[in-house]
Motif scaffolding. Structure first.
Motif, PDB file in Angstrom:
ATOM      1  N   GLN A  96       0.872  -1.134   0.079  1.00  0.00           N
ATOM      2  CA  GLN A  96      -0.009   0.003  -0.110  1.00  0.00           C
ATOM      3  C   GLN A  96       0.758   1.367   0.080  1.00  0.00           C
ATOM      4  OE1 GLN A  96      -3.287   0.130  -0.488  1.00  0.00           O
ATOM      5  NE2 GLN A  96      -3.811  -2.049  -0.021  1.00  0.00           N
ATOM      6  N   LEU A  97       1.964   1.159   0.720  1.00  0.00           N
ATOM      7  CA  LEU A  97       2.773   2.425   0.746  1.00  0.00           C
ATOM      8  C   LEU A  97       3.428   2.550  -0.508  1.00  0.00           C
ATOM      9  CD1 LEU A  97       4.590   2.512   4.392  1.00  0.00           C
ATOM     10  CD2 LEU A  97       2.451   3.462   3.552  1.00  0.00           C
ATOM     11  N   TYR A  98       3.864   1.642  -1.426  1.00  0.00           N
ATOM     12  CA  TYR A  98       4.310   1.752  -2.673  1.00  0.00           C
ATOM     13  C   TYR A  98       3.512   2.650  -3.401  1.00  0.00           C
ATOM     14  CZ  TYR A  98       6.066   0.526  -7.368  1.00  0.00           C
ATOM     15  OH  TYR A  98       6.560   0.618  -8.436  1.00  0.00           O
ATOM     16  N   TRP A  99       2.258   2.506  -3.532  1.00  0.00           N
ATOM     17  CA  TRP A  99       1.186   3.255  -4.363  1.00  0.00           C
ATOM     18  C   TRP A  99       0.842   4.628  -3.692  1.00  0.00           C
ATOM     19  CZ3 TRP A  99       1.145   1.684  -9.112  1.00  0.00           C
ATOM     20  CH2 TRP A  99       1.435   0.462  -9.308  1.00  0.00           C
ATOM     21  N   TYR A 100       0.936   4.689  -2.311  1.00  0.00           N
ATOM     22  CA  TYR A 100       0.313   5.909  -1.512  1.00  0.00           C
ATOM     23  C   TYR A 100       1.246   6.879  -1.689  1.00  0.00           C
ATOM     24  CZ  TYR A 100      -1.825   8.771   2.137  1.00  0.00           C
ATOM     25  OH  TYR A 100      -2.433   9.555   2.774  1.00  0.00           O
ATOM     26  N   PHE A 101       2.542   6.467  -1.423  1.00  0.00           N
ATOM     27  CA  PHE A 101       3.826   7.493  -1.373  1.00  0.00           C
ATOM     28  C   PHE A 101       3.943   8.243  -2.656  1.00  0.00           C
ATOM     29  CE2 PHE A 101       5.593   5.753   2.795  1.00  0.00           C
ATOM     30  CZ  PHE A 101       4.754   6.622   3.608  1.00  0.00           C
ATOM     31  N   GLY A 102       3.694   7.511  -3.574  1.00  0.00           N
ATOM     32  CA  GLY A 102       3.921   8.081  -5.064  1.00  0.00           C
ATOM     33  C   GLY A 102       5.469   7.743  -5.573  1.00  0.00           C
ATOM     34  N   GLU A 103       5.444   8.375  -6.847  1.00  0.00           N
ATOM     35  CA  GLU A 103       7.078   8.202  -7.377  1.00  0.00           C
ATOM     36  C   GLU A 103       7.917   8.658  -6.772  1.00  0.00           C
ATOM     37  OE1 GLU A 103       9.655   6.768 -10.251  1.00  0.00           O
ATOM     38  OE2 GLU A 103       7.654   5.813  -9.393  1.00  0.00           O
ATOM     39  N   GLU A 104       7.689   9.804  -6.375  1.00  0.00           N
ATOM     40  CA  GLU A 104       8.897  10.792  -5.733  1.00  0.00           C
ATOM     41  C   GLU A 104       9.617  10.087  -4.605  1.00  0.00           C
ATOM     42  OE1 GLU A 104      10.400  13.120  -2.655  1.00  0.00           O
ATOM     43  OE2 GLU A 104       8.538  12.062  -2.294  1.00  0.00           O
ATOM     44  N   TYR A 105       8.752   9.027  -3.838  1.00  0.00           N
ATOM     45  CA  TYR A 105       9.526   8.524  -2.690  1.00  0.00           C
ATOM     46  C   TYR A 105      10.711   7.672  -3.202  1.00  0.00           C
ATOM     47  CZ  TYR A 105       9.453   5.533   1.340  1.00  0.00           C
ATOM     48  OH  TYR A 105       9.773   5.197   2.995  1.00  0.00           O
ATOM     49  N   ARG A 106      10.865   7.321  -4.342  1.00  0.00           N
ATOM     50  CA  ARG A 106      11.697   6.284  -5.067  1.00  0.00           C
ATOM     51  C   ARG A 106      12.917   7.362  -4.654  1.00  0.00           C
ATOM     52  NH1 ARG A 106      11.701   2.350  -8.348  1.00  0.00           N
ATOM     53  NH2 ARG A 106       9.378   2.752  -8.938  1.00  0.00           N
ATOM     54  N   HIS A 107      13.117   8.728  -5.020  1.00  0.00           N
ATOM     55  CA  HIS A 107      14.220   9.562  -4.958  1.00  0.00           C
ATOM     56  C   HIS A 107      14.548   9.994  -3.573  1.00  0.00           C
ATOM     57  CE1 HIS A 107      13.644   8.909  -9.294  1.00  0.00           C
ATOM     58  NE2 HIS A 107      12.361   9.526  -9.157  1.00  0.00           N
ATOM     59  N   ARG A 108      13.850   9.619  -2.579  1.00  0.00           N
ATOM     60  CA  ARG A 108      14.259  10.165  -1.088  1.00  0.00           C
ATOM     61  C   ARG A 108      15.451   9.754  -0.564  1.00  0.00           C
ATOM     62  NH1 ARG A 108       9.453  11.917   1.652  1.00  0.00           N
ATOM     63  NH2 ARG A 108      11.236  12.557   3.123  1.00  0.00           N
ATOM     64  N   ASN A 109      16.425  10.552  -0.180  1.00  0.00           N
ATOM     65  CA  ASN A 109      17.572  10.394   0.419  1.00  0.00           C
ATOM     66  C   ASN A 109      18.009  11.317   1.385  1.00  0.00           C
ATOM     67  OD1 ASN A 109      20.415   9.700   0.692  1.00  0.00           O
ATOM     68  ND2 ASN A 109      21.001  10.007  -1.355  1.00  0.00           N
ATOM     69  N   ALA A 110      17.291  11.146   2.652  1.00  0.00           N
ATOM     70  CA  ALA A 110      17.100  12.255   3.932  1.00  0.00           C
ATOM     71  C   ALA A 110      18.424  12.345   4.537  1.00  0.00           C
ATOM     72  CB  ALA A 110      16.185  11.890   4.752  1.00  0.00           C
ATOM     73  N   LEU A 111      19.211  11.166   4.126  1.00  0.00           N
ATOM     74  CA  LEU A 111      20.790  11.354   4.868  1.00  0.00           C
ATOM     75  C   LEU A 111      21.868  11.646   3.904  1.00  0.00           C
ATOM     76  CD1 LEU A 111      20.362   8.142   7.190  1.00  0.00           C
ATOM     77  CD2 LEU A 111      19.764  10.449   7.833  1.00  0.00           C
ATOM     78  N   GLY A 112      21.351  12.008   2.714  1.00  0.00           N
ATOM     79  CA  GLY A 112      22.387  12.273   1.797  1.00  0.00           C
ATOM     80  C   GLY A 112      23.399  11.412   1.359  1.00  0.00           C
ATOM     81  N   GLY A 154      26.938   4.484   4.064  1.00  0.00           N
ATOM     82  CA  GLY A 154      26.577   5.528   3.228  1.00  0.00           C
ATOM     83  C   GLY A 154      26.365   5.400   1.822  1.00  0.00           C
ATOM     84  N   TRP A 155      26.145   4.022   1.407  1.00  0.00           N
ATOM     85  CA  TRP A 155      25.636   3.888   0.151  1.00  0.00           C
ATOM     86  C   TRP A 155      24.413   4.557  -0.403  1.00  0.00           C
ATOM     87  CZ3 TRP A 155      26.935  -2.241   0.446  1.00  0.00           C
ATOM     88  CH2 TRP A 155      28.190  -2.289   0.835  1.00  0.00           C
ATOM     89  N   ASP A 156      24.533   4.847  -1.558  1.00  0.00           N
ATOM     90  CA  ASP A 156      23.242   5.521  -2.189  1.00  0.00           C
ATOM     91  C   ASP A 156      22.007   4.372  -2.154  1.00  0.00           C
ATOM     92  OD1 ASP A 156      21.361   6.280  -3.835  1.00  0.00           O
ATOM     93  OD2 ASP A 156      22.865   6.583  -5.624  1.00  0.00           O
ATOM     94  N   PRO A 157      21.025   4.906  -1.505  1.00  0.00           N
ATOM     95  CA  PRO A 157      19.838   4.203  -1.116  1.00  0.00           C
ATOM     96  C   PRO A 157      19.112   3.689  -2.232  1.00  0.00           C
ATOM     97  CG  PRO A 157      19.445   6.562  -0.763  1.00  0.00           C
ATOM     98  CD  PRO A 157      20.994   6.214  -1.103  1.00  0.00           C
ATOM     99  N   ASN A 206      10.689  -1.075   1.496  1.00  0.00           N
ATOM    100  CA  ASN A 206      11.443  -2.002   2.573  1.00  0.00           C
ATOM    101  C   ASN A 206      12.915  -1.464   2.700  1.00  0.00           C
ATOM    102  OD1 ASN A 206      10.586  -4.214   4.078  1.00  0.00           O
ATOM    103  ND2 ASN A 206       9.846  -4.994   2.054  1.00  0.00           N
ATOM    104  N   VAL A 207      13.594  -0.989   1.687  1.00  0.00           N
ATOM    105  CA  VAL A 207      14.804  -0.561   1.519  1.00  0.00           C
ATOM    106  C   VAL A 207      14.959   1.164   1.895  1.00  0.00           C
ATOM    107  CG1 VAL A 207      17.179  -0.429   0.204  1.00  0.00           C
ATOM    108  CG2 VAL A 207      15.583  -2.343  -0.008  1.00  0.00           C
ATOM    109  N   VAL A 208      14.106   1.922   1.103  1.00  0.00           N
ATOM    110  CA  VAL A 208      14.201   3.266   1.146  1.00  0.00           C
ATOM    111  C   VAL A 208      13.587   3.661   2.634  1.00  0.00           C
ATOM    112  CG1 VAL A 208      13.075   5.613   0.443  1.00  0.00           C
ATOM    113  CG2 VAL A 208      14.004   4.010  -1.305  1.00  0.00           C
TER     114      VAL A 208
END
Length: 500
Positions: free
Chosen positions: A308-324, A376-379, A401-403
């Motif tokens: 459900q979160l995969y669809w609810y959070f939207g495509e932008e979620y794929r690019h999240r990288n809060a820790l840089g 610190g690997w790229d998520p 699960n990963v992001v």
């Protein structure tokens, strides 16, 4: 003539052809496309490629004259060969890329998703009612239990508690090299598997590259095999599942886990039948409530939540990288080169992935994921690696699960804290540390545990963010008590991407 119905390779169970509720007509012809471009674009684990192709070809054989099975370079080419420009129906695909594809094709009608317990619109109503930001799995899980009357006694949870995690975090039995439980179901390969292996050999000669080892096939490729695996788990292994679901043993990678995730994600099993059989085992006295609740939580709680979160959070979620985190994955990790790794825990689990394309959730989270987070690997690269290297890995599975869970790249939208630890956790929950060249209580020096050193370096790197998190404040302040912090940070800077 009924409109043909297209089956993707993860829609292989009977539920995807069942009429009613907008489903295909009972006599609808079936189209299946084996698109080689899928394997050209990404370097999948060979055991995963084998399982998916074997499952698709077995399903086509079961459907007989009803199916048009096309082997093509792309889905578009395959569909043109199968139906031309004619109309098609298809159940809602499981990835955004696949959904975009089917919506771009003329004459394709997308039916509601199947293979999950909760409809998208019902989840959206629940999520919006919770503010749409911090959507906790525990709240969702209880809601699913109530609305589906799962493991309930009237209005309350069976056994008096919603959550039996306290009983399900036992370390492995002292001195044991394996749990004393019957072995899991193992399928027997057949002529279809021989054909798949021959084709994969030929594809490799033609330039398609895989990673990992293939064979013998360990996971069900047919509905019959999946049901046999479910039956064996419920009758012989479920009772021991709960207490040791978080434990690890070097000589027993399977422990008492169900090994049903790949069957669920191929559509061979329906989640409802899995949790209902588990509940029936508890009500008949065949399994304790803590084991049954732990299994129900995995499927009706976590699996459903991630979907459900995969669809609810939207495509932008794929690019999240809060820790840089930007570091690339090193070659030894990409190649599953367990022999290059000294740390016994990581070498053991990497070898399991190399040889089988599977390991259970704690090695995934607290060894593979935790190491990636500490380094610190790229998520996005970590997500792709898990997707490609696990037999049960799909975009919808691995992205949250990963992001969210493993790499904390969403900054806490999915979990309340980063899931990482020092070597003491691994030592407590496994037998992996004893013969290791590194010591779990050492931070600095030749025998310093890479997880212990990596944990403190991670906290130091993100101190400003993490000390504002109530669940992390105490751990972060522990940095102030480390007399060897400067030496530790110097050591970690010079480690680079060398295998630990």
């Amino acid at each position: 003539m009924a409109t043909p119905h297209w089956l993707f390779g993860d829609q292989l169970g009977p539920g995807f052809l069942a009429p009613g509720d907008g489903g295909p007509a009972r006599d609808a012809p079936v189209v299946m496309v084996e698109a080689r471009s899928v394997f050209r674009r990404r370097r999948f684990h060979r055991a995963k490629a084998h399982l998916v192709l074997s499952a698709m070809r077995h399903r086509a054989a079961e459907l007989g004259d009803r199916v048009r099975y096309v082997r093509a370079e792309t889905y578009r080419e395959g569909l043109r060969a199968a139906v031309g420009e004619g109309p098609l129906t298809v159940c809602h695909p499981t990835s955004r890329a696949a959904l975009a594809l089917v919506r771009s094709l003329p004459g394709v009608t997308v039916l509601p998703p199947r293979g999950f317990l909760v409809a998208h619109e019902d989840f959206r109503a629940w999520a919006d009612g919770h503010g749409g930001q911090r959507l906790r799995q525990e709240d969702f899980y209880r809601w699913v239990r109530r609305t589906h009357d799962l493991l309930m006694d009237g209005d309350g949870p069976a056994g008096g508690r919603w959550n039996h995690d306290h009983d399900n975090r036992e370390p492995p039995p002292r001195g044991a090299t394996a749990l004393d439980v019957p072995a899991p179901y193992r399928p027997r390969e057949d002529d279809v598997d021989d054909e798949v292996r021959h084709d994969l050999d030929r594809w490799e000669r033609e330039g398609i590259r895989f990673v990992g080892r293939d064979g013998p096939r360990r996971f069900p490729a047919t509905r019959r095999e999946a049901l046999a695996a479910l039956r064996r788990f419920v009758e012989h292994r479920l009772a021991a599942f709960g207490p040791y679901e978080d434990a690890m043993l070097a000589g027993d990678p399977v422990m008492s886990h169900s090994l049903l995730s790949s069957s669920l994600n191929l559509g061979l099993l329906d989640p409802a039948e899995c949790v209902e059989r588990a509940e029936a085992a508890w009500r008949s006295g065949g399994a304790p409530v803590n084991s049954v609740e732990g299994f129900v939580r995995q499927i009706a709680g976590w699996r459903e939540y991630v979907w459900q979160l995969y669809w609810y959070f939207g495509e932008e979620y794929r690019h999240r990288n809060a820790l840089g985190h930007r570091a690339p994955l090193p070659g030894w990790f990409l190649e599953l080169d367990a022999g290059a790794v000294t740390a016994r825990c990581l070498a053991t689990v990497l070898a399991q992935v190399r040889d089988t394309g599977w390991t259970h959730h704690i090695p995934r989270l607290m060894l593979l994921g935790s190491h990636a987070l500490q380094r610190g690997w790229d998520p996005a690269a970590v997500t792709d690696w898990f997707h490609r290297c696990f037999v049960d890995g799909y975009d919808w599975v691995m992205l949250p699960n990963v992001v969210g869970m493993s790499q904390y790249a969403d900054g806490g939208r999915m979990t309340t804290k980063p899931y990482t630890s020092g070597g003491s956790y691994v030592h407590r929950m496994s037998d992996l540390c004893g013969p290791c060249a590194y010591r779990p209580d050492r931070r600095v020096g030749e025998d310093a545990c890479p997880f212990t050193a990596g944990y403190w370096a991670f906290l130091h790197r993100h101190r400003d963010r993490l000390e504002r998190n109530p669940r992390m404040t105490r751990a972060v302040h522990g940095l102030d008590r480390l007399s060897d912090l400067n030496a530790l940070l110097h050591q970690e800077r010079h480690r680079g991407d060398q295998p630990p």
